[in-house]
Write a protein that holds these residues in place. Structure first.
Motif, PDB file in Angstrom:
ATOM      1  N   LEU A 156       0.835  -1.182   0.000  1.00 15.44           N
ATOM      2  CA  LEU A 156       0.000   0.000   0.000  1.00 15.44           C
ATOM      3  C   LEU A 156       0.878   1.244   0.000  1.00 15.44           C
ATOM      4  CD1 LEU A 156      -2.093  -2.160   0.829  1.00 15.44           C
ATOM      5  CD2 LEU A 156      -3.015  -0.519   2.476  1.00 15.44           C
ATOM      6  N   LEU A 158       0.608   5.238   0.728  1.00 18.45           N
ATOM      7  CA  LEU A 158      -0.207   6.308   1.284  1.00 18.45           C
ATOM      8  C   LEU A 158       0.440   7.646   0.928  1.00 18.45           C
ATOM      9  CD1 LEU A 158      -2.523   7.336   3.113  1.00 18.45           C
ATOM     10  CD2 LEU A 158      -0.983   7.042   5.069  1.00 18.45           C
ATOM     11  N   GLU A 160       0.098  11.312   1.525  1.00 20.05           N
ATOM     12  CA  GLU A 160      -0.592  12.156   2.497  1.00 20.05           C
ATOM     13  C   GLU A 160       0.415  13.128   3.115  1.00 20.05           C
ATOM     14  OE1 GLU A 160      -2.782  14.156   4.562  1.00 20.05           O
ATOM     15  OE2 GLU A 160      -3.994  12.434   3.898  1.00 20.05           O
ATOM     16  N   LEU A 200      -2.198  -0.925  -4.134  1.00 14.60           N
ATOM     17  CA  LEU A 200      -3.214   0.094  -3.884  1.00 14.60           C
ATOM     18  C   LEU A 200      -2.534   1.403  -3.515  1.00 14.60           C
ATOM     19  CD1 LEU A 200      -6.209   0.966  -3.368  1.00 14.60           C
ATOM     20  CD2 LEU A 200      -5.897   0.158  -1.011  1.00 14.60           C
ATOM     21  N   ILE A 202      -3.394   5.066  -1.922  1.00 13.14           N
ATOM     22  CA  ILE A 202      -4.370   5.866  -1.187  1.00 13.14           C
ATOM     23  C   ILE A 202      -3.844   7.296  -1.167  1.00 13.14           C
ATOM     24  CG2 ILE A 202      -5.605   6.169   0.989  1.00 13.14           C
ATOM     25  CD1 ILE A 202      -4.922   3.228   1.633  1.00 13.14           C
ATOM     26  N   THR A 203      -4.575   8.216  -1.779  1.00 10.62           N
ATOM     27  CA  THR A 203      -4.042   9.568  -1.929  1.00 10.62           C
ATOM     28  C   THR A 203      -5.021  10.648  -1.511  1.00 10.62           C
ATOM     29  OG1 THR A 203      -3.003  11.117  -3.465  1.00 10.62           O
ATOM     30  CG2 THR A 203      -4.761   9.725  -4.352  1.00 10.62           C
ATOM     31  N   MET A 232      -7.453   4.680  -4.319  1.00  9.15           N
ATOM     32  CA  MET A 232      -8.469   5.159  -3.384  1.00  9.15           C
ATOM     33  C   MET A 232      -8.136   6.598  -3.019  1.00  9.15           C
ATOM     34  SD  MET A 232      -9.276   4.019   0.570  1.00  9.15           S
ATOM     35  CE  MET A 232     -10.151   2.506   0.203  1.00  9.15           C
ATOM     36  N   LEU A 234      -8.597   9.531  -0.249  1.00  6.65           N
ATOM     37  CA  LEU A 234      -8.934   9.821   1.141  1.00  6.65           C
ATOM     38  C   LEU A 234      -8.651  11.309   1.332  1.00  6.65           C
ATOM     39  CD1 LEU A 234      -9.720   8.895   4.005  1.00  6.65           C
ATOM     40  CD2 LEU A 234      -7.304   8.374   4.407  1.00  6.65           C
ATOM     41  N   LEU A 264     -12.409   2.332   6.745  1.00 11.56           N
ATOM     42  CA  LEU A 264     -11.256   2.350   5.846  1.00 11.56           C
ATOM     43  C   LEU A 264     -10.654   0.958   5.729  1.00 11.56           C
ATOM     44  CD1 LEU A 264      -9.222   3.921   4.107  1.00 11.56           C
ATOM     45  CD2 LEU A 264      -7.903   4.331   6.202  1.00 11.56           C
ATOM     46  N   ILE A 268     -10.453  -1.063   2.134  1.00 12.83           N
ATOM     47  CA  ILE A 268      -9.166  -1.495   1.598  1.00 12.83           C
ATOM     48  C   ILE A 268      -9.192  -2.986   1.297  1.00 12.83           C
ATOM     49  CG2 ILE A 268      -6.740  -1.913   2.200  1.00 12.83           C
ATOM     50  CD1 ILE A 268      -6.791   0.766   3.684  1.00 12.83           C
TER      51      ILE A 268
END
Length: 274
Positions: A156, A158, A160, A200, A202-203, A232, A234, A264, A268
């Motif tokens: 994953l 992320l 962020e 995956l 997640i941004t 995804m 977020l 979440l 996921i």
């Protein structure tokens, strides 16, 4: 209120009394049957007649009922029963509600811990099935335990720029067995995608250097020549236009802040196994 408390929230439609019983069952490690129903009440918001029906049919069975008038969702918790027993009780409840013309669209059943190790996550999945599928009143959907085995740890990424969210989610997701990689902006996210080839991404949409939209567009271009990874979003951007733009760009899921960590987790896992 601390910043991290503003980021996370209890799932919508989770009355305090229901949340208390969920904490009780998880802390005591007792089994619990769970039934979620979309139904219509007839002026009896406490469902006393249904409680009397259950008490007559199963005198030794303890049951707690929680009705949310705004959503029309009725949640029933059955003390110390298996998934099979819960399904049997749901059949009787379905017949009762149909005879009183109170069943709206469907019933979903589960059992803790047979259906999962988090009652809140189970309830999320039950609610998702009731409200996002064309369930017929005659159908009883069953939430079974997840037995998916990974060939390797899912990777994953992320993306962020909030250090609080980065820290909390990286620890939480790592505990669930995921291989976690972090990026603070879209440009760094591009570099990490090329390095680790995540399953995956997640941004956030609001990012420095390169924003989330630019990163999503770049990812979709890469999918033409490389293995596709799911995306995804977020984000703290709540406009419907942002959601529409993301889905038009091929995003698999969209979640706004504040959010439920349990929701979440569930989203996921759903993306990774689908």
């Amino acid at each position: 209120m601390e910043k991290k408390d503003r980021l996370f929230m209890r799932p919508p439609g989770m009355p305090e009394k229901l949340a208390y019983f969920i904490r009780y069952y998880e802390a005591s490690d007792l089994s619990c049957g769970m039934i979620a129903i979309r139904c219509r009440h007839s002026g009896d918001l406490e469902w006393k007649e249904l409680q009397q029906f259950l008490a007559t049919k199963e005198p030794k069975q303890a049951a707690e009922l929680f009705y949310e008038q705004s959503s029309g969702r009725l949640v029933i918790l059955l003390d110390d029963v298996s998934l099979a027993q819960t399904h049997y009780t749901a059949l009787a409840i379905k017949e009762y509600l149909q005879s009183n013309e109170q069943l709206a669209e469907g019933i979903c059943v589960a059992s803790y811990p047979e259906s999962g190790d988090s009652m809140e996550a189970i309830l999320w999945e039950m609610t998702e099935r009731l409200y996002q599928t064309a369930a017929m009143p005659s159908a009883i959907q069953v939430v079974k335990g997840h037995d998916h085995k990974w060939e390797r740890r899912p990777r994953l990424l992320l993306v962020e720029n909030d250090p609080v969210i980065q820290q909390i989610l990286s620890v939480r997701l790592a505990r669930h067995g995921y291989e976690i990689h972090l990026a603070e902006n879209g440009m760094e996210g591009k570099e990490k995608v090329e390095q680790v080839q995540p399953d995956l991404v997640i941004t956030e949409l609001t990012l420095p250097v390169m924003n989330g939209y630019q990163l999503i567009d770049w990812l979709q271009q890469q999918h033409e020549t490389t293995e596709r990874c799911k995306i995804m979003v977020l984000t703290d951007r709540r406009l419907e236009e942002d959601m529409s733009q993301c889905f038009r760009r091929g995003v698999a899921d969209f979640l706004t802040k504040p959010f439920s960590p349990v929701e979440l987790d569930w989203r996921i896992r759903r993306l990774l196994v689908s």
